[in-house]
Scaffold this active site. Structure first.
Site, PDB file in Angstrom:
ATOM      1  N   LYS A 106       0.828  -1.217   0.000  1.00 56.20           N
ATOM      2  CA  LYS A 106       0.000   0.000   0.000  1.00 56.20           C
ATOM      3  C   LYS A 106       0.859   1.263   0.000  1.00 56.20           C
ATOM      4  O   LYS A 106       0.414   2.319  -0.481  1.00 56.20           O
ATOM      5  CB  LYS A 106      -0.964  -0.032   1.181  1.00 56.20           C
ATOM      6  CG  LYS A 106      -0.324  -0.144   2.558  1.00 56.20           C
ATOM      7  CD  LYS A 106       0.026   1.177   3.189  1.00 56.20           C
ATOM      8  CE  LYS A 106       0.713   0.993   4.526  1.00 56.20           C
ATOM      9  NZ  LYS A 106       1.071   2.273   5.172  1.00 56.20           N
ATOM     10  N   THR A 155      -3.557   5.612   3.865  1.00 57.46           N
ATOM     11  CA  THR A 155      -2.235   6.021   3.397  1.00 57.46           C
ATOM     12  C   THR A 155      -2.318   6.841   2.115  1.00 57.46           C
ATOM     13  O   THR A 155      -1.500   7.744   1.892  1.00 57.46           O
ATOM     14  CB  THR A 155      -1.339   4.786   3.174  1.00 57.46           C
ATOM     15  OG1 THR A 155      -1.386   3.962   4.336  1.00 57.46           O
ATOM     16  CG2 THR A 155       0.097   5.185   2.932  1.00 57.46           C
TER      17      THR A 155
END
Length: 344
Positions: A193, A250
């Site tokens: 990610k 994120t």
């Protein structure tokens, strides 16, 4: 439940957890490599480099003595950058005891070996069994954890009892921890990610809108899942906190150093220029190299990761990254093949 925890690494995440867990009544030992930083933390109860506005409770024992830190608890949490994990593991390996449980907080894949963090620990910490090694991942910015903002994490270990033990050790009223025994899936989701967050940041820097970011996040999740499944992970893990949860926070948050780095590249700055001004490590940069290597090894198509690699390391313009992704050949969503002629 273990009420004593040793945190190796006094960066932002290690410091945040030390503050949060101490406030929740845990006995916390925080190990820092630099003696001068330790002295400042002991004197001012502030970390001079990370989260400097957050007070470190007096109950947190801050030390640079590795042996003292190791002996303070049978639960060790290692919060150092992923590319430094092996060197720290080598130093603490002689200090392990049969009952020690070790949890990695680092999100990344080692460059040279393409090993996950739990695999690195298992290779170095030969004094304990592999089932005593786990990870703690999830959507968790250090700034919010230190301020006791509600946060959820995933405790993952090879066996459910060990994962539940880690869950109990870290669970607080503001830190809710779930259990998942799919260690490789949790690690791939929590590491890959960061690569996708750089891509999302590049789009922000170039000036693309929410539509482009949604596409990058969604298709990035699909390729992250493909890699994980090829490595033996469970598909459903990527629909959870260490997958879509960590990916969303994120890619979207102003706290995200990986999204910030991508944004700066999108505005025209070079990687060297950006990294020279950052106190904290943007894990996604080195993880891009590792994830690309894993994709090649497992023969998995990861176009977003490949595009980020070209921008970071092959001097491709970030504007070209999105244009290239948008003009790829037509695909079916979820990788489905086209229906046979005449089929409904």
């Amino acid at each position: 439940m273990s009420t004593s925890i040793t945190l190796f690494g006094a960066g932002s995440w290690g410091t945040a957890l030390a503050v949060h867990l101490a406030a929740a009544g845990r006995d916390v030992t925080l190990w820092a490599r630099r003696e001068e930083a330790v002295e400042q933390m002991r004197t001012t109860r502030r970390n001079p480099t990370y989260l400097s506005d957050i007070e470190i409770p007096s109950s947190v024992d801050v030390t640079s003595d590795l042996e003292a830190a190791a002996s303070a608890s049978s639960l060790w949490a290692v919060a150092v950058p992923s590319q430094s994990l092996r060197s720290v593991a080598t130093r603490i390996a002689p200090l392990t005891r049969p009952g020690t449980t070790v949890v990695s907080l680092a999100k990344g894949i080692e460059n040279d070996t393409l090993r996950t963090m739990s695999q690195v620990l298992a290779e170095e910490l030969t004094g304990i069994e592999a089932q005593q090694i786990g990870v703690l991942y999830g959507p968790s910015h250090a700034e919010e954890v230190a301020a006791s903002q509600p946060t959820t994490l995933v405790a993952s270990a090879p066996t459910e009892p060990r994962a539940e033990w880690v869950q109990d050790a870290f669970m607080t009223e503001r830190l809710r921890v779930y259990v998942n025994t799919d260690v490789v899936g949790v690690e791939i989701g929590g590491s890959a990610k960061n690569v996708l967050a750089i891509a999302a940041g590049m789009g922000d820097g170039v000036g693309y809108g929410d539509n482009a970011k949604a596409a990058l996040v969604t298709r990035g999740l699909a390729e992250m899942r493909r890699l994980g499944v090829a490595m033996g992970a469970k598909p459903q893990t990527f629909a959870g906190l260490a997958g879509i949860g960590d990916l969303l926070v994120t890619c979207m948050s102003q706290h995200s150093r990986n999204r910030h780095l991508g944004e700066q590249i999108g505005t025209g700055k070079t990687l060297d220029e950006i990294e020279s001004t950052m106190d904290m490590v943007a894990e996604g940069v080195r993880t891009t190299q590792s994830v690309r290597g894993l994709a090649e090894h497992y023969d998995v198509e990861m176009p977003v990761t490949e595009a980020v690699h070209r921008v970071l390391f092959e001097d491709q313009r970030p504007e070209d990254m999105v244009d290239e992704l948008m003009t790829r050949s037509a695909k079916r969503e979820h990788g489905l093949s086209r229906s046979p002629q005449g089929a409904s």
